[in-house]
Design an enzyme around this catalytic site. Structure first.
Site, mmCIF file in Angstrom:
data_model
loop_
_atom_site.group_PDB
_atom_site.id
_atom_site.type_symbol
_atom_site.label_atom_id
_atom_site.label_comp_id
_atom_site.label_asym_id
_atom_site.label_seq_id
_atom_site.Cartn_x
_atom_site.Cartn_y
_atom_site.Cartn_z
ATOM 1 N N ASP A 130 0.556 3.774 5.980
ATOM 2 C CA ASP A 130 0.822 3.413 4.582
ATOM 3 C C ASP A 130 0.522 4.573 3.639
ATOM 4 O OD1 ASP A 130 1.735 0.865 4.967
ATOM 5 O OD2 ASP A 130 -0.212 -0.083 4.737
ATOM 6 N N GLN B 30 0.772 -1.250 0.000
ATOM 7 C CA GLN B 30 0.000 0.000 0.000
ATOM 8 C C GLN B 30 0.802 1.298 0.000
ATOM 9 O OE1 GLN B 30 -3.393 2.370 2.584
ATOM 10 N NE2 GLN B 30 -2.970 0.288 3.148
ATOM 11 N N TYR C 220 4.324 -2.993 8.776
ATOM 12 C CA TYR C 220 3.023 -2.802 8.141
ATOM 13 C C TYR C 220 2.277 -1.663 8.841
ATOM 14 C CZ TYR C 220 3.346 -7.076 5.338
ATOM 15 O OH TYR C 220 3.721 -8.029 4.423
ATOM 16 N N GLU C 221 1.184 -1.250 8.206
ATOM 17 C CA GLU C 221 0.372 -0.120 8.671
ATOM 18 C C GLU C 221 0.263 0.016 10.194
ATOM 19 O OE1 GLU C 221 -1.517 2.424 7.049
ATOM 20 O OE2 GLU C 221 -1.888 3.032 9.106
ATOM 21 N N LYS D 118 10.821 -5.101 9.242
ATOM 22 C CA LYS D 118 9.710 -4.990 8.291
ATOM 23 C C LYS D 118 8.548 -4.337 9.027
ATOM 24 C CE LYS D 118 10.469 -8.993 5.324
ATOM 25 N NZ LYS D 118 9.959 -10.323 4.927
ATOM 26 N N ASP E 68 11.789 -10.485 -13.996
ATOM 27 C CA ASP E 68 12.458 -11.168 -12.892
ATOM 28 C C ASP E 68 13.780 -10.445 -12.662
ATOM 29 O OD1 ASP E 68 13.807 -12.768 -11.142
ATOM 30 O OD2 ASP E 68 13.527 -14.645 -12.263
ATOM 31 N N ASN F 264 9.404 0.232 -2.004
ATOM 32 C CA ASN F 264 9.151 0.054 -0.568
ATOM 33 C C ASN F 264 9.362 -1.405 -0.176
ATOM 34 O OD1 ASN F 264 6.608 -0.573 -1.937
ATOM 35 N ND2 ASN F 264 5.686 -0.730 0.075
ATOM 36 N N PHE F 265 10.497 -1.937 -0.651
ATOM 37 C CA PHE F 265 10.878 -3.280 -0.234
ATOM 38 C C PHE F 265 11.333 -3.256 1.222
ATOM 39 C CE2 PHE F 265 12.043 -3.864 -4.867
ATOM 40 C CZ PHE F 265 10.978 -4.710 -5.140
ATOM 41 N N GLY G 136 -7.795 20.310 18.985
ATOM 42 C CA GLY G 136 -7.410 21.719 18.936
ATOM 43 C C GLY G 136 -7.940 22.503 20.121
ATOM 44 N N GLY G 137 -7.988 23.807 19.979
ATOM 45 C CA GLY G 137 -8.373 24.670 21.087
ATOM 46 C C GLY G 137 -9.879 24.856 21.238
ATOM 47 N N GLN G 138 -10.667 24.304 20.336
ATOM 48 C CA GLN G 138 -12.123 24.460 20.414
ATOM 49 C C GLN G 138 -12.718 23.106 20.798
ATOM 50 O OE1 GLN G 138 -13.323 27.432 20.063
ATOM 51 N NE2 GLN G 138 -11.827 28.520 18.803
ATOM 52 N N ARG H 218 20.146 -6.085 -2.452
ATOM 53 C CA ARG H 218 20.377 -7.495 -2.778
ATOM 54 C C ARG H 218 20.102 -7.774 -4.254
ATOM 55 N NH1 ARG H 218 18.215 -8.281 2.417
ATOM 56 N NH2 ARG H 218 16.117 -8.742 1.662
ATOM 57 N N ARG I 35 6.921 -9.140 -10.334
ATOM 58 C CA ARG I 35 7.549 -10.439 -10.527
ATOM 59 C C ARG I 35 6.692 -11.303 -11.453
ATOM 60 N NH1 ARG I 35 9.966 -13.638 -5.516
ATOM 61 N NH2 ARG I 35 8.840 -11.981 -4.478
HETATM 62 N N1 COA Z 1 11.812 -10.158 -9.415
HETATM 63 C C1 COA Z 1 12.453 -10.952 -8.534
HETATM 64 N N2 COA Z 1 12.385 -10.776 -7.203
HETATM 65 C C2 COA Z 1 11.610 -9.773 -6.754
HETATM 66 C C3 COA Z 1 10.914 -8.919 -7.611
HETATM 67 C C4 COA Z 1 11.046 -9.142 -9.007
HETATM 68 N N3 COA Z 1 10.422 -8.380 -9.899
HETATM 69 N N4 COA Z 1 10.228 -8.022 -6.873
HETATM 70 C C5 COA Z 1 10.477 -8.313 -5.587
HETATM 71 N N5 COA Z 1 11.321 -9.365 -5.505
HETATM 72 C C6 COA Z 1 11.871 -9.978 -4.312
HETATM 73 C C7 COA Z 1 12.778 -9.031 -3.545
HETATM 74 O O1 COA Z 1 14.031 -8.975 -4.173
HETATM 75 C C8 COA Z 1 12.806 -9.681 -2.185
HETATM 76 O O2 COA Z 1 13.717 -10.776 -2.221
HETATM 77 P P1 COA Z 1 14.901 -11.024 -1.129
HETATM 78 O O3 COA Z 1 14.266 -10.814 0.211
HETATM 79 O O4 COA Z 1 15.273 -12.419 -1.424
HETATM 80 O O5 COA Z 1 15.968 -10.058 -1.378
HETATM 81 C C9 COA Z 1 11.433 -10.314 -2.086
HETATM 82 O O6 COA Z 1 10.850 -10.228 -3.382
HETATM 83 C C10 COA Z 1 10.431 -9.726 -1.143
HETATM 84 O O7 COA Z 1 10.603 -8.393 -0.824
HETATM 85 P P2 COA Z 1 10.099 -7.822 0.596
HETATM 86 O O8 COA Z 1 10.008 -6.360 0.485
HETATM 87 O O9 COA Z 1 10.995 -8.345 1.676
HETATM 88 O O10 COA Z 1 8.625 -8.419 0.749
HETATM 89 P P3 COA Z 1 7.910 -9.082 2.026
HETATM 90 O O11 COA Z 1 6.594 -9.548 1.515
HETATM 91 O O12 COA Z 1 8.729 -10.083 2.714
HETATM 92 O O13 COA Z 1 7.709 -7.851 3.033
HETATM 93 C C11 COA Z 1 6.914 -5.654 3.682
HETATM 94 C C12 COA Z 1 6.670 -6.911 2.839
HETATM 95 C C13 COA Z 1 5.848 -4.656 3.320
HETATM 96 C C14 COA Z 1 6.807 -6.005 5.169
HETATM 97 C C15 COA Z 1 8.310 -5.093 3.390
HETATM 98 O O14 COA Z 1 8.447 -4.920 2.011
HETATM 99 C C16 COA Z 1 8.630 -3.791 4.092
HETATM 100 O O15 COA Z 1 8.887 -3.741 5.301
HETATM 101 N N6 COA Z 1 8.640 -2.690 3.325
HETATM 102 C C17 COA Z 1 8.997 -1.379 3.817
HETATM 103 C C18 COA Z 1 7.901 -0.770 4.663
HETATM 104 C C19 COA Z 1 6.598 -0.715 3.956
HETATM 105 O O16 COA Z 1 6.445 -0.145 2.895
HETATM 106 N N7 COA Z 1 5.577 -1.263 4.615
HETATM 107 C C20 COA Z 1 4.223 -1.037 4.245
HETATM 108 C C21 COA Z 1 3.725 -1.925 3.239
HETATM 109 S S1 COA Z 1 2.105 -1.382 2.845
#
Ligand code: COA
Length: 479
Positions: free
Chosen positions: A221, A70, A191-192, A189, A126, A149-150, A300-302, A157, A91
């Site tokens: 998010d 998101q 989430y929201e 990592k 990929d 936002n990985f 706020g103040g109201q 990596r 992917r």
């Molecule tokens: N081709 C090949 N691999 C791909 C790819 C593609 N097109 N797109 C993504 N991937 C791989 C990444 O390289 C990663 O691999 P690795 O961990 O082996 O290096 C993998 O997919 C997953 O990425 P990741 O971001 O770790 O996903 P996740 O599902 O494990 O985690 C979150 C999800 C949201 C928790 C995490 O991305 C995060 O903390 N993001 C930052 C904060 C954020 O935005 N959070 C809110 C989300 S709404």
């Protein structure tokens, strides 16, 4: 001043229109003329085209969109609404995980995905395949902004470190959402709701006697995505002067804290005495060391509170937010039938009212409970008394004025049919929002390879055969 035409909401027809022509981001010839201050400026002459027909605000900006879920998609969708060519990299065979999450229509992209990825193009690559990396390299060279936002470290990596990207395209802006900024939690990592908790929203939301609460508004998010969009356009603006890109980082904790800043204000005020506008003060309950949860008290103040309206027994949304704004106190007293409160020493001044807020709102509620939330609002508005109905999602989805402004837009999707989305909440008078349906997985792969990256038929056939843009064939793997 020239009048701007009301922008028509994008209709289904708009959803079906072909992808925009992409204009190259080229510097316009500067006007030689001096401006009003006698200094020369570098802006082109004001366009003489009719309003809304001089191109979209971000036309010519190309975004390499590596976002998912998101936060990142919120940002890139806004950029796309404003005219950027957003190329979403997914992917092969899998795509953004949200395509399949919370599905309501079997085998169709979910609303989770479709409502966050409108107006974008989708290419499957990929990134861990050598041929995939070759395509990405070409995209890096031809884009202005990379948004991701990985999880921390994932982009590195893939081999796409800042140093590498900057060397490949020094003009590239690399924008990231992470859960936390540098510090003890930077590798986590997020989430929201984690962000809402870590950013101070949850500890200050809810009722004092209950547990911390998260809010339905996705401030972690979508809120951080908004912050990131501002960072990106600012970096694009600075690039006009410097010619180089930069890193833009928005941590979700920071974004939530920014949106919760009034509570950091109150934290500091606590050192100087109780927070007198919190109903806790009027109830004689002492404050602790940290800002407490304040129920529906106004921030706020109201002073304000949520009061019941007619029908509350059966309708969970038959409520109204009522603000006892000081400048209209006399009007409030007359409307609710307490004219003597205008001069009574216990009620006449804001300070005198503070310890009595609970009782005052109880009296106001006796009045609102005789009326529906809309009747109460209509009457209060006659006297300029600030108030707002609690609107359900059903009411918002059906609200015609939101359709008319393009804030709620109905789109048509080839596999799921019609759906509602939120259009651009930011209205620009010379740049109508470009709200189109979300792309199918890989829908624009060949188009982007050919038209953006210049691959010929043989090159595309070669890429297809390599497996870099297609999902691994499971039947072959099993054989
Ligand atoms: N081709 C090949 N691999 C791909 C790819 C593609 N097109 N797109 C993504 N991937 C791989 C990444 O390289 C990663 O691999 P690795 O961990 O082996 O290096 C993998 O997919 C997953 O990425 P990741 O971001 O770790 O996903 P996740 O599902 O494990 O985690 C979150 C999800 C949201 C928790 C995490 O991305 C995060 O903390 N993001 C930052 C904060 C954020 O935005 N959070 C809110 C989300 S709404």
């Amino acid at each position: 001043m020239a009048k701007t035409k009301r922008q028509k909401p994008k209709s289904r027809a708009a959803a079906e229109k072909p992808a925009r022509k992409v204009v190259k981001l080229a510097a316009k010839k500067p006007a030689k003329k001096a401006n009003g201050n006698g200094k020369s400026n570098s802006l082109p002459r004001p366009s003489t085209k009719p309003w809304g027909q001089a191109g979209l605000a971000l036309e010519g900006v190309r975004v390499l969109d590596f976002t998912h879920v998101q936060s990142g998609p919120t940002c890139t969708q806004l950029l796309a609404y404003m005219g950027a060519d957003v190329i979403k990299v997914e992917r092969p065979g899998v795509g953004d995980i949200t395509r399949g999450q919370l599905r309501d229509v079997p085998n169709a992209d979910s609303l989770y995905f479709t409502m966050l990825n409108g107006s974008k193009r989708s290419i499957t690559i990929d990134s861990k395949h050598p041929k995939g990396m070759e395509i990405l390299n070409r995209l890096i060279k031809s884009c202005d902004v990379l948004v991701e936002n990985f999880a921390p470290g994932a982009l590195d990596r893939m081999g796409l470190t800042w140093d590498y990207i900057h060397k490949t395209n020094p003009r590239m802006i690399v924008a990231s959402v992470k859960g936390f900024g540098p510090g003890p939690y930077e590798d986590c990592k997020v989430y929201e709701n984690v962000a809402q908790c870590a950013g101070g929203a949850a500890s200050t939301t809810g009722f004092r006697e209950g547990p911390p609460l998260v809010t339905g508004a996705q401030i972690g998010d979508s809120g951080t995505g908004l912050h990131l969009a501002l960072g990106i356009v600012t970096a694009l603006y600075q690039r006009i002067r410097t010619g180089r890109g930069q890193k833009v980082l928005c941590a979700m904790q920071d974004g939530v804290l920014n949106l919760t800043r009034v509570k950091l204000r109150d934290q500091q005020r606590l050192a100087h005495g109780p927070l007198t506008e919190y109903s806790q003060y009027g109830e004689g309950i002492p404050f602790g060391q940290a800002v407490p949860r304040a129920g529906n008290d106004s921030g706020g103040g109201q002073p304000g509170w949520i009061v019941k309206c007619k029908g509350w027994e059966t309708d969970p949304d038959a409520y109204l937010y009522f603000i006892t704004q000081a400048p209209v106190w006399n009007e409030i007293c007359d409307v609710i039938g307490e004219p003597e409160w205008k001069t009574h020493p216990d009620y006449a001044t804001p300070k005198a009212r503070l310890p009595r807020l609970k009782q005052i709102f109880a009296r106001i509620e006796q009045w609102t409970m005789q009326r529906t939330k809309f009747e109460a609002m209509a009457e209060l508005n006659k006297h300029d008394i600030p108030c707002g109905p609690i609107l359900s999602m059903k009411e918002l989805a059906e609200e015609q004025s939101l359709r008319a402004t393009g804030t709620v837009v109905e789109l048509d999707h080839p596999t799921r049919g019609k759906y509602l989305t939120v259009g651009n909440p930011i209205k620009l008078s010379d740049s109508p929002a470009d709200v189109r349906r979300s792309p199918l997985l890989g829908e624009h792969t060949e188009e982007i390879l050919a038209k953006v990256l210049g691959y010929g038929a043989a090159g595309i056939a070669d890429i297809k055969a390599s497996g870099a843009i297609t999902a691994p064939d499971k039947s072959k793997a099993a054989a």
